[in-house]
Enzyme design. Structure first.
Site, mmCIF file in Angstrom:
data_model
loop_
_atom_site.group_PDB
_atom_site.id
_atom_site.type_symbol
_atom_site.label_atom_id
_atom_site.label_comp_id
_atom_site.label_asym_id
_atom_site.label_seq_id
_atom_site.Cartn_x
_atom_site.Cartn_y
_atom_site.Cartn_z
ATOM 1 N N THR A 96 0.836 -1.215 0.000
ATOM 2 C CA THR A 96 0.000 0.000 0.000
ATOM 3 C C THR A 96 0.868 1.262 0.000
ATOM 4 O OG1 THR A 96 -1.636 -1.226 1.276
ATOM 5 C CG2 THR A 96 -1.850 1.172 1.278
ATOM 6 N N HIS A 152 10.050 4.932 -2.665
ATOM 7 C CA HIS A 152 9.155 4.500 -3.743
ATOM 8 C C HIS A 152 8.188 5.671 -3.935
ATOM 9 C CE1 HIS A 152 6.868 2.072 -6.468
ATOM 10 N NE2 HIS A 152 5.764 2.207 -5.750
#
Ligand SMILES: NC(=O)C1=CN([C@@H]2O[C@H](COP(=O)(O)OP(=O)(O)OC[C@H]3O[C@@H](n4cnc5c(N)ncnc54)[C@H](O)[C@@H]3O)[C@@H](O)[C@H]2O)C=CC1
Ligand SMILES: CC(=O)C(=O)O
Length: 283
Positions: A96, A152
């Protein structure tokens, strides 16, 4: 849970059950003896070896991953509390977004040792970098090795110095402007996929599967993962993407690469971004 069983768990009634039936029908035709089950009940995950967390909202066109911070933090906290309760011996792979803060939450809320919590992001980014190297050089994808660390997110760090074709460093035969374009594209391409088809699906699924395989088969693969740092790269109490050896125990060691000044600046910006996000949360 049996070794050859995969549980799909979701809050939406019927969705994981329907997906399970559909996937089982495919596996049946392919002769694969792995059983998929769907559930809305966390107690069904008892005995799980590896738990992948994908619960939460995805970004919409125009959003950064960090825009999902507040909404997904609450969801991930509640999911992870249940994992700690029902699968206390598992390895957790958060997916997530925003990934690095979610890995931090997972590590803190679960109370699991840091080797048992590592997020998927860098491996997907590396698969994209690899594709751009393939497109730019024409060399076989098989011969290409790519490494992407950092956040990320906006401060992703595709490492051209540590990427190669058949062992030859990329920077020794690809001109700098082309390298710069590949780095930029690697950072931005997820949004292009989201703008065109709504979500990234196949490449993330593949990266998650490879990471699970590295654990289950004890492969000792060197993979960029988002993990808790305790002094590595000079950072403490912070989660960032770094190369790590992944095997049965999860993160078995972290490779502390030597970074040049420019790489260090991007890594510091990544660290600052994740630290600021985490500081804004009530964990
Ligand atoms: N780290 C990475 O490289 C990648 C991260 N992502 C992220 O993964 C997340 C999921 O993305 P998609 O699968 O495309 O979204 P999706 O919307 O298809 O699936 C998310 C699922 O989470 C479920 N969910 C929501 N709250 C829940 C809860 N409390 N407990 C259990 N399930 C719950 C929803 O019902 C939904 O089925 C997003 O945050 C997305 O940005 C997606 C691709 C790659
Ligand atoms: C969604 C996302 O984070 C990705 O595909 O990179």
């Amino acid at each position: 849970m049996l070794d050859r069983e995969i549980l799909l768990l979701d809050v939406v009634d019927g969705l994981p059950q329907g997906e399970a039936m559909d996937i089982n029908h495919m596996l049946s035709e392919r002769g694969v003896d792995v059983t998929i089950r769907g559930s809305n009940d966390y107690s069904d995950m008892e005995g799980s070896d590896v738990v992948v967390v994908v619960a939460g909202s995805g970004r919409k066109p125009g959003m950064t991953r960090m825009d999902l911070l507040k909404i997904n933090a609450g969801i991930v906290k509640s999911v992870v509390s249940n994992i700690a309760k029902f699968a206390p011996d598992s390895i957790i792979i958060p997916v997530t977004n925003p990934l690095d803060p979610m890995v931090y939450i997972t590590h803190k809320v679960s109370g699991f040792e840091r080797n048992r919590v590592f997020g998927m992001g860098g491996m997907l980014d590396a698969s994209r970098f690899r594709q751009f190297i393939h497109e730019a050089t024409g060399h076989s994808r098989n011969s290409i090795r790519a490494m992407v660390i950092g956040e990320h997110g906006e401060h992703m760090l595709p490492l051209t110095r540590y990427s190669s074709v058949s062992g030859i460093p990329l920077c020794s035969f690809v001109p700098q402007p082309k390298l710069d374009a590949m780095v930029k594209n690697t950072r931005e391409v997820a949004l292009k996929v989201i703008q065109t088809k709504g979500a990234t699906v196949h490449a993330p699924g593949n990266a998650i599967a490879s990471m699970i395989e590295a654990v289950v088969k004890d492969q000792k693969q060197l993979i960029p993962v988002s993990t808790y740092l305790d002094g590595e790269y000079g950072y403490h109490d912070l989660v960032l993407g770094v190369p790590a050896v992944i095997g049965r125990r999860g993160v078995e060691s972290i490779m502390d690469l030597d970074l040049n000044d420019s790489e260090r600046r991007t890594m510091d910006a990544a660290a600052e971004s994740v630290r600021t996000a985490v500081a804004s949360l009530d964990i």
